[in-house]
Enzyme design. Structure first.
Site, mmCIF file in Angstrom:
data_model
loop_
_atom_site.group_PDB
_atom_site.id
_atom_site.type_symbol
_atom_site.label_atom_id
_atom_site.label_comp_id
_atom_site.label_asym_id
_atom_site.label_seq_id
_atom_site.Cartn_x
_atom_site.Cartn_y
_atom_site.Cartn_z
ATOM 1 N N HIS A 78 0.816 -1.208 0.000
ATOM 2 C CA HIS A 78 0.000 0.000 0.000
ATOM 3 C C HIS A 78 0.854 1.265 0.000
ATOM 4 C CE1 HIS A 78 -3.758 -2.223 1.695
ATOM 5 N NE2 HIS A 78 -3.402 -2.655 0.494
ATOM 6 N N GLU A 80 0.695 4.016 1.758
ATOM 7 C CA GLU A 80 1.119 4.488 3.077
ATOM 8 C C GLU A 80 2.332 3.696 3.565
ATOM 9 O OE1 GLU A 80 -3.475 3.992 3.597
ATOM 10 O OE2 GLU A 80 -1.934 3.261 2.208
ATOM 11 N N CYS A 116 -6.322 0.962 5.432
ATOM 12 C CA CYS A 116 -6.713 -0.343 5.957
ATOM 13 C C CYS A 116 -6.157 -0.493 7.380
ATOM 14 C CB CYS A 116 -6.201 -1.459 5.047
ATOM 15 S SG CYS A 116 -4.419 -1.765 5.164
ATOM 16 N N CYS A 119 -2.286 -0.644 7.544
ATOM 17 C CA CYS A 119 -1.658 0.666 7.337
ATOM 18 C C CYS A 119 -1.891 1.581 8.536
ATOM 19 C CB CYS A 119 -2.148 1.311 6.045
ATOM 20 S SG CYS A 119 -1.452 0.524 4.570
#
Length: 161
Positions: A78, A80, A116, A119
């Site tokens: 991801h 992040e 999510c 993250c």
């Protein structure tokens, strides 16, 4: 009219999303501290591995896996997480993470997105203080990361993303 500081950084995060190699959603994130960009990240396969855009295939789409479920089936890291990986903890303490999501089919900003659970945990441990998420070209949400600590969604089953 001069663009606001938040939208300036969100514009940059949205541009970073253009590097995404995900067929479902293109995310871009930047970490900023004291008006200095510390790092950037977009969602894509780990370095050296083939991306979904190269393979022209998304395993999660192929298997009909809904949004927010079965991340272990995804090739991507991801945005992040990639931004956090690229910075030192010292640089991230008290910083702000700016994030934008774009639909790869339409090129439009995707409103209502969020990090999510994994993250969120990484953002908390990195010492990031705020997350600013773009909803439209000019509208955004500001999240105080302390809210994620105090309202632990891992206890309620609300998963996001």
């Amino acid at each position: 009219m001069r663009v606001s500081k938040e939208n300036y950084y969100l514009d940059i995060a949205q541009t970073v999303a253009e590097r995404s190699t995900c067929l479902r959603k293109m995310y871009g994130a930047i970490i900023v501290k004291n008006d200095v960009i510390v790092s950037t990240g977009y969602n894509g396969a780990p370095r050296g591995r083939k991306n979904c855009t190269d393979l022209k295939n998304c395993m999660r789409d192929k298997l009909g896996i809904p949004r927010g479920e079965r991340y272990e089936m995804c090739r991507s890291i991801h945005s992040e997480a990639n931004a956090i990986i690229a910075a030192s903890r010292e640089q991230m303490l008290g910083s702000t993470l700016y994030m934008a999501c774009v639909d790869p089919k339409t090129g439009e900003v995707v409103p209502g997105t969020s990090s999510c659970m994994m993250c969120k945990r990484q953002i908390i441990n990195a010492g990031i203080a705020r997350v600013v998420i773009r909803d439209t070209k000019t509208d955004f949400r500001v999240i105080d990361v302390n809210e994620w600590i105090e309202n632990d969604d891992s206890l309620s089953g609300e998963f996001g993303y």
